[in-house]
Every structure is written in C-alpha cells, then in structure tokens.
Design an enzyme around this catalytic site. Structure first.
Site, PDB file in Angstrom:
ATOM      1  CB  VAL A 295      -0.971   0.007   1.201  1.00  0.00           C
ATOM      2  CG1 VAL A 295      -1.788   1.304   1.213  1.00  0.00           C
ATOM      3  CG2 VAL A 295      -1.899  -1.213   1.144  1.00  0.00           C
ATOM      4  N   GLY A 296       1.086   1.781  -1.183  1.00  0.00           N
ATOM      5  CA  GLY A 296       1.845   3.018  -1.320  1.00  0.00           C
ATOM      6  C   GLY A 296       3.336   2.934  -1.603  1.00  0.00           C
ATOM      7  CB  CYS A 301       2.073   5.036  -5.087  1.00  0.00           C
ATOM      8  SG  CYS A 301       2.112   3.469  -5.906  1.00  0.00           S
ATOM      9  N   GLY A 357       6.566  -2.684 -11.707  1.00  0.00           N
ATOM     10  CA  GLY A 357       6.006  -1.769 -12.693  1.00  0.00           C
ATOM     11  C   GLY A 357       7.108  -0.967 -13.355  1.00  0.00           C
ATOM     12  CG  ASN A 358      10.160   2.772 -12.316  1.00  0.00           C
ATOM     13  OD1 ASN A 358      10.985   2.585 -13.195  1.00  0.00           O
ATOM     14  ND2 ASN A 358      10.035   3.926 -11.689  1.00  0.00           N
ATOM     15  NE  ARG A 398     -19.079   6.779 -19.838  1.00  0.00           N
ATOM     16  CZ  ARG A 398     -18.562   5.986 -18.924  1.00  0.00           C
ATOM     17  NH1 ARG A 398     -18.976   6.054 -17.679  1.00  0.00           N
ATOM     18  NH2 ARG A 398     -17.643   5.115 -19.247  1.00  0.00           N
ATOM     19  CD  GLU A 412      -5.543   7.343  -2.992  1.00  0.00           C
ATOM     20  OE1 GLU A 412      -4.955   6.281  -2.804  1.00  0.00           O
ATOM     21  OE2 GLU A 412      -6.652   7.618  -2.494  1.00  0.00           O
TER      22      GLU A 412
HETATM   23  P1  XMP Z   1       6.658   0.135  -9.018  1.00  0.00           P
HETATM   24  O1  XMP Z   1       7.412   0.673  -7.817  1.00  0.00           O
HETATM   25  O2  XMP Z   1       7.265  -1.106  -9.548  1.00  0.00           O
HETATM   26  O3  XMP Z   1       5.207  -0.239  -8.433  1.00  0.00           O
HETATM   27  O4  XMP Z   1       6.485   1.209 -10.030  1.00  0.00           O
HETATM   28  C1  XMP Z   1       4.161  -0.791  -9.216  1.00  0.00           C
HETATM   29  C2  XMP Z   1       2.902  -0.906  -8.383  1.00  0.00           C
HETATM   30  O5  XMP Z   1       2.392   0.370  -7.986  1.00  0.00           O
HETATM   31  C3  XMP Z   1       0.991   0.262  -7.675  1.00  0.00           C
HETATM   32  N1  XMP Z   1       0.272   1.368  -8.317  1.00  0.00           N
HETATM   33  C4  XMP Z   1      -0.225   2.448  -7.678  1.00  0.00           C
HETATM   34  N2  XMP Z   1      -0.249   2.766  -6.374  1.00  0.00           N
HETATM   35  N3  XMP Z   1      -1.339   4.821  -6.893  1.00  0.00           N
HETATM   36  C5  XMP Z   1      -0.826   3.965  -5.974  1.00  0.00           C
HETATM   37  O6  XMP Z   1      -0.864   4.276  -4.782  1.00  0.00           O
HETATM   38  C6  XMP Z   1      -1.351   4.566  -8.229  1.00  0.00           C
HETATM   39  O7  XMP Z   1      -1.796   5.371  -9.045  1.00  0.00           O
HETATM   40  C7  XMP Z   1      -0.781   3.305  -8.635  1.00  0.00           C
HETATM   41  N4  XMP Z   1      -0.630   2.703  -9.848  1.00  0.00           N
HETATM   42  C8  XMP Z   1       0.003   1.518  -9.602  1.00  0.00           C
HETATM   43  C9  XMP Z   1       0.543  -1.080  -8.188  1.00  0.00           C
HETATM   44  O8  XMP Z   1       0.387  -1.927  -7.069  1.00  0.00           O
HETATM   45  C10 XMP Z   1       1.708  -1.506  -9.081  1.00  0.00           C
HETATM   46  O9  XMP Z   1       1.795  -2.895  -9.236  1.00  0.00           O
END
Ligand code: XMP
Length: 476
Positions: A295-296, A301, A357-358, A398, A412
């Site tokens: 979470v976060g 994020c 992700g990154n 919309r 977020e």
């Molecule tokens: P990394 O650090 O690899 O993390 O970029 C990827 C993960 O980030 C989460 N995620 C989010 N968390 N707001 C958040 O608080 C967002 O907009 C968001 N988009 C993605 C998600 O768990 C992903 O796998």
C-alpha cells in the site's frame, strides 16, 4: 506505535555459503499453492506496463504478466488469447496473398506483420506457392506475385498437422524455414515457421500451462461487470485472476473473491493489495489463493502523501508473510523494487514473488511509444490512480468539469517519464543475476532457504551512504 522499515533501511547479513556456482541457485517459487513460477517476477497490471507483448516476454523468461483491466472486456480477453496463442507450433491462420497481387502489396504485408514470407493461395485457399522477402527485395513493385514466387511444385509441405519434433526433422532435412500444412485437397490449413520453433526451444525456462501454452494472469476490479469479465477471461484461458484494487482489505474485495470463487470453482484467484496480516487472513478466509502486498510503495504512487495511510514495504511484507506461512498461501510483494538488491530483500523477508512496474515500463515490450527528450530515450509510466489514467478516453466524454476537478483531488498516483531500458530480457537478466548473487551471500540455494537463513540488520543513513559509490568522481 510500531516501526515501519523499507528496503533501504536494512541489509542482509552475509552468511557461510556453500554455493560454488551461481547456476546451483534454484529460482522457482510458488504463486499459489499449485502454480509454480520459474522466476519470482510478475509484471504489474498497469496500462503502461502489461498487455500481451509484455506478458509473452515475461512468460518466456519464466515469470508471469498480469494484463491490466483498464480496457473493455473484449479487448482484455483478446490480449489474453494472444498470449495463449503465442507459442503455437502451428499457426492456424497464416497471412496469405493472391497470385495476381503486386510485389508492392507483398512487401507491404511483410512489413505490416513483421514476417519474412507469405503463402500464395487461390480463392479456395489452395496453396499455389510461397513468396519470401528474398524474392521481392530487388523486384519491380509492379510485377505480379505469381511471377516471383516459389511455385507449389517446388515446396516441401506437411500433409497433416505435425508436432514439434517432426517439424524440426523436416527443417533439418530440407534446410527450409517454413512448412505449410495442407489438407487432402491441397487447401492451406496451417503453417510452421522455423522462427517459432527456435523461440520455443530457446526459452527452456518459459512458464507453460499443461497444454504447452504460455501462462498469463489478468486483473479484474470489484464493481460493475467484474464477474462477467472474470468469466470471459477464464473462458479465454487465463491462468490466474487477480482481484486488483488499491485498498484490498475491504468488504467489496471479500465479496468479490467469494463471488468469483463460487462462479469459477477451478480458477486460481489472487487478491490485494493489503499491508497487514489481518488483511491476508481475511482475504484467504474468503477464498484467495494468493495475496498481493503493498500500500503506497510504488514509484508512481502518492497514496501515502494524499491519504496519510500505508506501511513501509519491508515491514508490510514481513507481517503479511507471517500470516501467509500460517495459512500456507504465497505472498506477492507489489511495488517499490528499484534494483536487484530490493528484490533479494523482498524475497528474503518472506515474499514468494514480486510484482514490478517501473523497471519494466521502460522496455520495448511495454505499451506506448518511445519518446525522445534532449537526445535521450524514455517511455511514459503512470500510476493507475493518476488523474489521466482515471480519466481514460471513454470516460472523458461522460464527465462534467466539476467531476474532473473532484477527480484531480482524488488522484493517488502520478504520470512520469522512465528511461528506456531495452528489452524485458535485458532487465530481467540484471535482476536475476543480482538475485543469484544475493542468495549466494545468504548461503541459500533456493528461495525457501533464503527465507529461512535471511538475517536482516537495520542500518543508519550513514551506513546507507557507505553502500553507494562514494568519494569518486563519475567519468561523465
Ligand atoms: P513500481 O514501484 O514497480 O510499483 O512502479 C508498481 C505498483 O504500484 C501500484 N500502483 C499504484 N499505487 N497509486 C498507488 O498508490 C497509483 O496510481 C498506482 N498505480 C500503480 C501497483 O500496485 C503496481 O503494481
């Protein structure tokens, strides 16, 4: 008040190691009690990270891609189907051309589909020849394909569907690169290419289902048509369904797990995200086969900034892994992995795998184009709760202006550029290489042993700085 630590707050204590070769290290791990991964890495279910191309690339390396859910159901189903089709030895519906078509058209089709040859057929799909890139390279664009193709009489074909080994034998014997398959009436019913066969044999650690197809996951939400989405994805052959929301410890998620499990009894379901042991317990009690933690911590994020809520990722993993071990359910550490050391720490802390992700957003296989800025190459990466991601194309029409303002307050996550990093394979090779070394420092020959042997030491900021290159000047 408890203490919250993350990756940079700790180091792993080096231990006696009897690992003499890095190839001794076994990287297989569990995603659910039944599903085994060949490397402990998943690609994030985000619209700038995972669609079919990413999922194919990561499954070929032994991990799992999770196709994001921010698209219509039919498109997501199609993305899953593309992954399931990717390693077919037999292409059921090869690209064809008519004999009277022009060389120019043959060149265009080869370019469009990224292929080196086309099968030439008549109106009844009867095979008339093959036209390859070599045949058209220096030819006049106005010539007809029939004038430059290799005619049917000279082609080696298979007269029934054949398997991988038989195909390899034919490639070897006849020194060809394509084997068209025809029925009794000489009608085209498939094609086997040497390239596909090589792809299959070049990736011995690829993650495959029981039918030899690459494995893939797909995300669903907990509102609206999520159940219909789950059913269609399952029908399309998805291997794992991810119930994927930012605050996963919620009654909405618990209900969704129960509904999906009731509807699709065989489907493995992973749910998240949570950051506490109670979160894990509640989701597993509802039926989850795996739980995603974070979470976060993600790089795009802003949840913690906006809401003040979250748990530093290393502590979250440790807490959740305790519950996971008790219930015999694997934990996925999601977010915040910036380098291979973080991956080692996340697994050592108890995660069975990590979601990234990154680091993957900057690869060739992520959706979206390359962007040039000041002579450097980048790709776009955005949080799924960022303003523009929430907005989405269809939604734009919309919403009223007031809604948009409200939405911008609720965001977020952020949109950002990430540096171009080459192919998924290159990024994973670096991560895996670091992981193997890290496991060797801990004296661990597999991930379970890493978790048993890991000793963490909490460090100061000065100690953290000591671990970075220091007192030297860069060469550039
Ligand atoms: P990394 O650090 O690899 O993390 O970029 C990827 C993960 O980030 C989460 N995620 C989010 N968390 N707001 C958040 O608080 C967002 O907009 C968001 N988009 C993605 C998600 O768990 C992903 O796998």
């Amino acid at each position: 008040m408890g203490e919250g630590l993350t990756f940079d707050d700790v180091l792993l204590v080096p231990r006696l190691s009897n690992i003499v070769s890095r190839s001794q290290v076994n990287l297989t791990t569990y995603l659910t009690r039944e599903i085994k991964l060949n490397i402990p890495i998943l690609s994030a279910s985000m619209d700038t990270v995972t669609e079919s191309k990413m999922a194919i690339a990561i499954a070929r390396e032994g991990g799992l891609g999770v196709i994001h859910r921010f698209m219509p159901i039919d498109r997501q189903v199609e993305e899953v189907a593309k992954v399931k089709r990717a390693e077919n030895v037999i292409i059921e519906d090869p690209i064809t051309i008519r004999p009277e078509s022009k060389v120019k058209e043959a060149k265009r089709l080869m370019e469009k589909w990224g292929i080196s040859g086309l099968l030439v057929v008549d109106d009844h799909k009867r095979l008339l020849g093959i036209v390859s890139r070599r045949d058209v390279l220096f030819e006049n664009d106005g010539k007809e394909v029939r004038e430059v193709m290799t005619p049917r009489a000279k082609l080696i074909v298979a007269e029934k569907k054949i398997g991988l080994e038989e195909a390899k034998d034919m490639f070897r014997k006849y020194k060809i690169e394509k084997i068209p398959i025809v029925d009794n009436d000489d009608r085209l019913i498939g094609l086997i290419t040497a390239r596909d066969v090589v792809n299959r044999t070049m990736n011995p650690r690829a993650l495959k289902d029981s039918k030899g197809r690459l494995m893939v996951g797909a995300a669903i939400g907990v509102r609206g048509d999520y159940l219909e989405r789950a059913k269609k994805l399952w029908k399309a052959g998805v291997d794992v369904i991810f119930i994927d929301v930012a605050h996963g410890h919620s009654t909405l998620v618990i209900d969704a797990i129960k509904k999906v499990k009731a509807e699709l009894k065989e489907a493995p379901v992973i749910a998240g995200n949570v950051a506490t042991s109670e979160g894990v317990e509640d989701l597993v009690k509802a039926g989850a086969d795996g739980v995603k933690v974070g979470v976060g911590p993600g790089s795009v994020c802003t949840t913690r900034v906006v809401t003040g809520a979250g748990i530093p990722q290393l502590t979250a993993i440790m807490e959740c892994a305790k519950a996971g071990r008790k219930l015999d359910v694997p934990i996925i550490a999601d977010g915040g992995i910036r380098k291979s050391g973080d991956l080692v720490k996340a697994l050592a802390a108890g995660a069975s795998s990590v979601m990234i992700g990154n680091l993957l957003a900057g690869t060739d296989e992520s959706p979206g184009p390359l962007i040039f800025r000041n002579g450097k190459r980048y790709k776009i990466y955005r949080g799924m709760a960022s303003f523009y991601a929430m907005l989405g194309k269809e939604m734009q029409e919309r919403y009223e202006v007031e809604d948009l303002i409200d939405m911008s307050y609720k965001a977020e996550g952020v949109e950002a550029y990430v540096p171009y990093r080459g192919s998924v394979r290159e990024v994973l090779e670096q991560l895996i290489s670091g992981l193997r070394s890290g496991m060797s420092y801990c004296g661990a020959s597999n991930i379970k042993e890493l978790q048993e042997k890991a000793l963490f030491i909490k460090i100061t900021h000065a100690a953290y700085l000591e671990g970075l290159p220091h007192d030297v000047e860069g060469l550039t």
